[in-house]
Design a protein around this motif. Structure first.
Motif, PDB file in Angstrom:
ATOM      1  N   ALA A  21      -6.312  11.807  -3.656  1.00  0.00           N
ATOM      2  CA  ALA A  21      -7.234  12.304  -2.626  1.00  0.00           C
ATOM      3  C   ALA A  21      -8.628  11.696  -2.714  1.00  0.00           C
ATOM      4  N   GLY A  22      -8.888  10.844  -3.716  1.00  0.00           N
ATOM      5  CA  GLY A  22     -10.184  10.172  -3.792  1.00  0.00           C
ATOM      6  C   GLY A  22     -11.002  10.460  -5.028  1.00  0.00           C
ATOM      7  N   GLY A  23     -10.508  11.291  -5.912  1.00  0.00           N
ATOM      8  CA  GLY A  23     -11.226  11.579  -7.147  1.00  0.00           C
ATOM      9  C   GLY A  23     -11.233  10.389  -8.089  1.00  0.00           C
ATOM     10  N   ILE A  24     -12.364  10.174  -8.751  1.00  0.00           N
ATOM     11  CA  ILE A  24     -12.497   9.085  -9.714  1.00  0.00           C
ATOM     12  C   ILE A  24     -13.077   9.677 -10.989  1.00  0.00           C
ATOM     13  N   LYS A  25     -12.381   9.479 -12.103  1.00  0.00           N
ATOM     14  CA  LYS A  25     -12.826  10.050 -13.374  1.00  0.00           C
ATOM     15  C   LYS A  25     -12.848   8.969 -14.447  1.00  0.00           C
ATOM     16  N   ARG A  26     -13.760   9.137 -15.394  1.00  0.00           N
ATOM     17  CA  ARG A  26     -13.805   8.258 -16.562  1.00  0.00           C
ATOM     18  C   ARG A  26     -13.781   9.135 -17.806  1.00  0.00           C
ATOM     19  N   TRP A  27     -12.919   8.788 -18.745  1.00  0.00           N
ATOM     20  CA  TRP A  27     -12.883   9.469 -20.029  1.00  0.00           C
ATOM     21  C   TRP A  27     -13.307   8.488 -21.106  1.00  0.00           C
ATOM     22  N   ASP A  41     -14.169   8.426   2.337  1.00  0.00           N
ATOM     23  CA  ASP A  41     -13.411   7.860   3.451  1.00  0.00           C
ATOM     24  C   ASP A  41     -11.947   7.585   3.110  1.00  0.00           C
ATOM     25  N   VAL A  42     -11.416   8.281   2.096  1.00  0.00           N
ATOM     26  CA  VAL A  42     -10.009   8.126   1.728  1.00  0.00           C
ATOM     27  C   VAL A  42      -9.141   8.951   2.676  1.00  0.00           C
ATOM     28  N   TYR A  43      -8.087   8.325   3.195  1.00  0.00           N
ATOM     29  CA  TYR A  43      -7.108   9.000   4.053  1.00  0.00           C
ATOM     30  C   TYR A  43      -5.894   9.324   3.192  1.00  0.00           C
ATOM     31  N   ALA A  44      -5.708  10.611   2.886  1.00  0.00           N
ATOM     32  CA  ALA A  44      -4.628  11.035   1.995  1.00  0.00           C
ATOM     33  C   ALA A  44      -3.923  12.266   2.552  1.00  0.00           C
ATOM     34  N   PRO A  45      -3.153  12.103   3.652  1.00  0.00           N
ATOM     35  CA  PRO A  45      -2.476  13.261   4.233  1.00  0.00           C
ATOM     36  C   PRO A  45      -1.371  13.789   3.316  1.00  0.00           C
ATOM     37  N   GLU A  46      -1.153  15.078   3.383  1.00  0.00           N
ATOM     38  CA  GLU A  46      -0.135  15.743   2.572  1.00  0.00           C
ATOM     39  C   GLU A  46       1.242  15.141   2.846  1.00  0.00           C
ATOM     40  N   GLY A  47       1.987  14.849   1.797  1.00  0.00           N
ATOM     41  CA  GLY A  47       3.366  14.405   1.937  1.00  0.00           C
ATOM     42  C   GLY A  47       3.572  12.919   2.196  1.00  0.00           C
ATOM     43  N   LEU A  48       2.507  12.144   2.324  1.00  0.00           N
ATOM     44  CA  LEU A  48       2.638  10.710   2.547  1.00  0.00           C
ATOM     45  C   LEU A  48       2.070   9.939   1.364  1.00  0.00           C
ATOM     46  N   GLU A  49       2.536   8.726   1.185  1.00  0.00           N
ATOM     47  CA  GLU A  49       2.050   7.897   0.077  1.00  0.00           C
ATOM     48  C   GLU A  49       0.831   7.092   0.514  1.00  0.00           C
ATOM     49  N   GLY A  51      -3.691   7.162   0.337  1.00  0.00           N
ATOM     50  CA  GLY A  51      -4.793   7.672  -0.465  1.00  0.00           C
ATOM     51  C   GLY A  51      -5.374   6.587  -1.346  1.00  0.00           C
ATOM     52  N   LEU A  52      -6.061   7.025  -2.377  1.00  0.00           N
ATOM     53  CA  LEU A  52      -6.621   6.125  -3.389  1.00  0.00           C
ATOM     54  C   LEU A  52      -5.469   5.741  -4.305  1.00  0.00           C
ATOM     55  N   ILE A  53      -5.102   4.465  -4.339  1.00  0.00           N
ATOM     56  CA  ILE A  53      -3.854   4.084  -4.997  1.00  0.00           C
ATOM     57  C   ILE A  53      -4.011   3.088  -6.142  1.00  0.00           C
ATOM     58  N   GLY A  54      -5.208   2.551  -6.354  1.00  0.00           N
ATOM     59  CA  GLY A  54      -5.352   1.592  -7.443  1.00  0.00           C
ATOM     60  C   GLY A  54      -6.768   1.467  -7.945  1.00  0.00           C
ATOM     61  N   VAL A  55      -6.910   1.119  -9.226  1.00  0.00           N
ATOM     62  CA  VAL A  55      -8.223   0.940  -9.855  1.00  0.00           C
ATOM     63  C   VAL A  55      -8.141  -0.213 -10.855  1.00  0.00           C
ATOM     64  N   ALA A  56      -9.200  -1.000 -10.891  1.00  0.00           N
ATOM     65  CA  ALA A  56      -9.354  -2.052 -11.897  1.00  0.00           C
ATOM     66  C   ALA A  56     -10.835  -2.164 -12.210  1.00  0.00           C
ATOM     67  N   SER A  57     -11.175  -2.321 -13.471  1.00  0.00           N
ATOM     68  CA  SER A  57     -12.581  -2.403 -13.857  1.00  0.00           C
ATOM     69  C   SER A  57     -12.937  -3.818 -14.271  1.00  0.00           C
ATOM     70  N   LEU A  69     -11.510  -0.618  -6.244  1.00  0.00           N
ATOM     71  CA  LEU A  69     -10.618   0.457  -5.832  1.00  0.00           C
ATOM     72  C   LEU A  69      -9.807   0.019  -4.620  1.00  0.00           C
ATOM     73  N   MET A  70      -8.531   0.401  -4.586  1.00  0.00           N
ATOM     74  CA  MET A  70      -7.695   0.138  -3.420  1.00  0.00           C
ATOM     75  C   MET A  70      -7.289   1.481  -2.840  1.00  0.00           C
ATOM     76  N   TYR A  71      -7.516   1.635  -1.510  1.00  0.00           N
ATOM     77  CA  TYR A  71      -7.189   2.911  -0.888  1.00  0.00           C
ATOM     78  C   TYR A  71      -7.028   2.759   0.613  1.00  0.00           C
ATOM     79  N   ASN A  72      -6.461   3.811   1.235  1.00  0.00           N
ATOM     80  CA  ASN A  72      -6.252   3.853   2.683  1.00  0.00           C
ATOM     81  C   ASN A  72      -7.374   4.620   3.350  1.00  0.00           C
TER      82      ASN A  72
END
Length: 93
Positions: A21-27, A41-49, A51-57, A69-72
Motif C-alpha cells: 500500500a506504499g509503506g516504506i520502512k528501514r530497520w 500516489d501508490v495505486y493498491a486496490p484490494e485483491g489485485l497485484e 501497489g509498491l512492488i520493488g525497492v533497491a538502495s 522504488l517501483m510501483y503502480n
C-alpha cells in the motif's frame, strides 16, 4: 508490517522493506524500525497485484544516499522508478 512485498539488505546491515500500500520502512540495529512513507500516489486496490512492488538502495558508501522504488499509480498504472531521499517520518518501538 502490512503486506510486505520486497526488501533490500544493504552492506551496512540496514534493511529496507516496502509494503504493497506504499509503506516504506528501514530497520537497523542502531535505530530499530523507522518509517519513511507512505507514498501518496501508490495505486493498491484490494485483491489485485498492484501497489509498491520493488525497492533497491544505492550501495553503502556511494556518492549519494537514497532508494529506487517501483510501483503502480492510477494514472498510467505503471511508474517504473521513483527516487526517494529524506528522513524518517516516524519511529516504531
Amino acid at each position: 508490517l502490512d503486506e510486505p512485498v520486497s526488501m533490500d539488505i544493504r552492506s551496512d546491515g540496514a534493511v529496507w522493506i516496502v509494503e504493497r500500500a506504499g509503506g516504506i520502512k528501514r530497520w537497523s540495529e542502531e535505530s530499530g524500525v523507522e518509517n519513511f512513507g507512505p507514498l501518496d500516489d501508490v495505486y493498491a486496490p484490494e485483491g489485485l497485484e498492484f501497489g509498491l512492488i520493488g525497492v533497491a538502495s544505492y550501495p553503502s558508501g556511494g556518492p549519494t544516499e537514497g532508494l529506487f522504488l517501483m510501483y503502480n499509480t492510477i494514472v498510467g498504472l505503471a511508474k517504473p522508478v521513483k527516487q526517494l531521499r529524506g528522513r524518517p517520518t516516524s519511529k516504531e518501538n
